[in-house]
Design an enzyme around this catalytic site. Structure first.
Site, PDB file in Angstrom:
ATOM      1  N   GLU A  43       0.842  -1.203   0.000  1.00  0.00           N
ATOM      2  CA  GLU A  43       0.000   0.000   0.000  1.00  0.00           C
ATOM      3  C   GLU A  43       0.871   1.244   0.000  1.00  0.00           C
ATOM      4  O   GLU A  43       0.623   2.175  -0.731  1.00  0.00           O
ATOM      5  CB  GLU A  43      -0.904   0.002   1.242  1.00  0.00           C
ATOM      6  CG  GLU A  43      -1.990  -1.060   1.210  1.00  0.00           C
ATOM      7  CD  GLU A  43      -3.059  -0.762   0.167  1.00  0.00           C
ATOM      8  OE1 GLU A  43      -3.223   0.409  -0.219  1.00  0.00           O
ATOM      9  OE2 GLU A  43      -3.726  -1.722  -0.271  1.00  0.00           O
ATOM     10  N   HIS A  58       9.727  -8.192  11.650  1.00  0.00           N
ATOM     11  CA  HIS A  58      10.997  -7.454  11.540  1.00  0.00           C
ATOM     12  C   HIS A  58      12.066  -8.345  10.926  1.00  0.00           C
ATOM     13  O   HIS A  58      12.273  -9.472  11.378  1.00  0.00           O
ATOM     14  CB  HIS A  58      11.513  -7.026  12.921  1.00  0.00           C
ATOM     15  CG  HIS A  58      10.724  -5.919  13.555  1.00  0.00           C
ATOM     16  ND1 HIS A  58      11.175  -5.187  14.618  1.00  0.00           N
ATOM     17  CD2 HIS A  58       9.499  -5.414  13.255  1.00  0.00           C
ATOM     18  CE1 HIS A  58      10.278  -4.283  14.946  1.00  0.00           C
ATOM     19  NE2 HIS A  58       9.240  -4.409  14.143  1.00  0.00           N
ATOM     20  N   GLU A  97      17.204  -2.651   8.443  1.00  0.00           N
ATOM     21  CA  GLU A  97      16.063  -3.240   9.172  1.00  0.00           C
ATOM     22  C   GLU A  97      14.801  -3.012   8.347  1.00  0.00           C
ATOM     23  O   GLU A  97      14.539  -1.890   7.907  1.00  0.00           O
ATOM     24  CB  GLU A  97      15.877  -2.578  10.543  1.00  0.00           C
ATOM     25  CG  GLU A  97      14.734  -3.237  11.309  1.00  0.00           C
ATOM     26  CD  GLU A  97      14.238  -2.451  12.508  1.00  0.00           C
ATOM     27  OE1 GLU A  97      14.337  -2.966  13.624  1.00  0.00           O
ATOM     28  OE2 GLU A  97      13.729  -1.331  12.337  1.00  0.00           O
TER      29      GLU A  97
HETATM   30  P1  0O2 Z   1      12.259   3.834  15.403  1.00  0.00           P
HETATM   31  O1  0O2 Z   1      12.623   5.218  15.093  1.00  0.00           O
HETATM   32  O2  0O2 Z   1      10.781   3.546  15.265  1.00  0.00           O
HETATM   33  O3  0O2 Z   1      13.085   2.831  14.658  1.00  0.00           O
HETATM   34  P2  0O2 Z   1      15.352  -1.693  20.902  1.00  0.00           P
HETATM   35  O4  0O2 Z   1      15.472  -1.047  19.534  1.00  0.00           O
HETATM   36  O5  0O2 Z   1      16.622  -1.675  21.680  1.00  0.00           O
HETATM   37  O6  0O2 Z   1      14.143  -1.186  21.667  1.00  0.00           O
HETATM   38  P3  0O2 Z   1      15.349  -4.126  19.479  1.00  0.00           P
HETATM   39  O7  0O2 Z   1      15.291  -5.551  19.950  1.00  0.00           O
HETATM   40  O8  0O2 Z   1      16.574  -3.683  18.740  1.00  0.00           O
HETATM   41  O9  0O2 Z   1      15.085  -3.193  20.731  1.00  0.00           O
HETATM   42  O10 0O2 Z   1      14.164  -3.797  18.565  1.00  0.00           O
HETATM   43  P4  0O2 Z   1      12.678  -4.325  18.525  1.00  0.00           P
HETATM   44  O11 0O2 Z   1      11.981  -4.171  19.848  1.00  0.00           O
HETATM   45  O12 0O2 Z   1      12.630  -5.645  17.880  1.00  0.00           O
HETATM   46  O13 0O2 Z   1      12.093  -3.242  17.547  1.00  0.00           O
HETATM   47  C1  0O2 Z   1      12.283  -1.890  17.793  1.00  0.00           C
HETATM   48  C2  0O2 Z   1      11.414  -1.076  16.834  1.00  0.00           C
HETATM   49  O14 0O2 Z   1      10.137  -1.713  16.667  1.00  0.00           O
HETATM   50  C3  0O2 Z   1      11.109   0.298  17.423  1.00  0.00           C
HETATM   51  O15 0O2 Z   1      12.061   1.197  16.946  1.00  0.00           O
HETATM   52  C4  0O2 Z   1       9.721   0.593  16.885  1.00  0.00           C
HETATM   53  O16 0O2 Z   1       9.806   1.082  15.558  1.00  0.00           O
HETATM   54  C5  0O2 Z   1       9.073  -0.764  16.842  1.00  0.00           C
HETATM   55  N1  0O2 Z   1       8.406  -1.149  18.106  1.00  0.00           N
HETATM   56  C6  0O2 Z   1       8.772  -2.145  18.929  1.00  0.00           C
HETATM   57  N2  0O2 Z   1       7.920  -2.249  19.967  1.00  0.00           N
HETATM   58  C7  0O2 Z   1       6.986  -1.285  19.798  1.00  0.00           C
HETATM   59  C8  0O2 Z   1       5.803  -0.894  20.539  1.00  0.00           C
HETATM   60  O17 0O2 Z   1       5.456  -1.443  21.583  1.00  0.00           O
HETATM   61  N3  0O2 Z   1       5.073   0.153  20.032  1.00  0.00           N
HETATM   62  C9  0O2 Z   1       5.428   0.799  18.875  1.00  0.00           C
HETATM   63  N4  0O2 Z   1       4.646   1.794  18.459  1.00  0.00           N
HETATM   64  N5  0O2 Z   1       6.534   0.444  18.157  1.00  0.00           N
HETATM   65  C10 0O2 Z   1       7.294  -0.571  18.606  1.00  0.00           C
HETATM   66  P5  0O2 Z   1      12.605   2.387  17.823  1.00  0.00           P
HETATM   67  O18 0O2 Z   1      14.022   2.088  18.159  1.00  0.00           O
HETATM   68  O19 0O2 Z   1      11.677   2.660  18.951  1.00  0.00           O
HETATM   69  O20 0O2 Z   1      12.640   3.629  16.932  1.00  0.00           O
END
Ligand code: 0O2
Length: 251
Positions: free
Chosen positions: A75, A157, A176
């Site tokens: 989309e 992801h 990513e």
């Molecule tokens: P941005 O700018 O959105 O990329 P960490 O990054 O350290 O928290 P990890 O394991 O590297 O942890 O990543 P994870 O949790 O697999 O995925 C992180 C990204 O997934 C986040 O990026 C968000 O984009 C999204 N995400 C994960 N959990 C949630 C959630 O509960 N709510 C929302 N809205 N998004 C989520 P960033 O780093 O936050 O920033």
């Protein structure tokens, strides 16, 4: 302290902590960039090139699917390079040394691409098509659709490595990719905005978190109902192809 002031005090505390971390991150970032300006900017340019490569791969898949099936599985999509301060903040959180080599080897979401589809099936189909390509290496796969986060967050992801071809070398860069449906994207973007409004009473915050998780459940159920309707329509078209009077072909 009077009970009614506790939420305000908690919020102030969190804000102070956040501001402090950000200030450290910004200072470290400034000196990192000052000392390695050329290398830092070159690396960021490589990430932008890697994003272009992966973006093109999805555009090609979308085009091919639309030729064969008369509809677009994608989309819309968005790309982003992680903000410099967020990179440093993440490195701090993980207790990493702040230097470019450590950054490239440990932070995998500097280049990010979000692919938004109508149906969950398209999410998996596109992920499979990408991963079959012989220049793509899968580094990590997290299926938050199959196993949603406690918040209710859903998405698929992928961390992949893709080559970029420079004048004198081939370099593998990490990207990513977050694949999700429109409903998942709507939920995630609204929930993300609500995370900034943390100056609410903790009890209310807990109730709201539960409600958001419930919204995510309902939204997921809707995704699968819509997919099932789509599948019935597609099957019906395959079973009973209709003559198009203008073109005279079956569709
Ligand atoms: P941005 O700018 O959105 O990329 P960490 O990054 O350290 O928290 P990890 O394991 O590297 O942890 O990543 P994870 O949790 O697999 O995925 C992180 C990204 O997934 C986040 O990026 C968000 O984009 C999204 N995400 C994960 N959990 C949630 C959630 O509960 N709510 C929302 N809205 N998004 C989520 P960033 O780093 O936050 O920033």
């Amino acid at each position: 302290m009077a009970k009614e002031f506790e939420p305000v005090a908690n919020w102030l505390n969190k804000a102070k902590h956040k501001w402090f971390n950000k200030a450290i991150a910004n200072e470290e970032l400034r000196s990192l960039i000052r000392e390695n300006r050329q290398e830092f900017e070159t690396l960021m340019a490589y990430y932008r090139c890697a994003l272009m490569e992966v973006e093109t791969k999805f555009n090609v898949l979308n085009e091919e699917f639309s030729l064969q099936h008369n509809r677009n599985p994608i989309e819309y999509h968005k790309t982003r390079i992680k903000k410099e301060a967020s990179i440093i903040e993440k490195m701090h959180r993980r207790g990493l040394d702040v230097d470019l080599e450590t950054m490239e080897q440990n932070i995998f979401d500097i280049a990010g691409l979000r692919i938004v589809c109508s149906y969950p099936q398209d999410v998996y189909m596109l992920a499979d098509c990408l991963l079959q390509q012989d220049d793509i290496t899968l580094i990590e796969r997290k299926d938050y659709i199959e196993n949603p986060k406690p918040s209710g967050y859903r998405s698929l992801h992928l961390i992949v490595e893709v080559p970029i071809f420079l004048r004198n070398e081939k370099r593998k860069m990490k990207v990513e990719i977050q694949l999700r449906t429109i409903a998942m994207d709507f939920w995630a973007s609204v929930e993300h905005k609500l995370q900034y409004k943390q100056n609410v009473d903790p009890e209310l915050a807990e109730r709201l978190a539960a409600e958001l998780a419930d919204c995510a459940e309902q939204s997921a159920a809707l995704d699968y109902r819509m997919q099932s309707i789509r599948n019935k329509i597609t099957k019906d078209l395959e079973d009973f192809p209709v003559e198009d009077p203008l073109i005279g072909e079956k569709r």
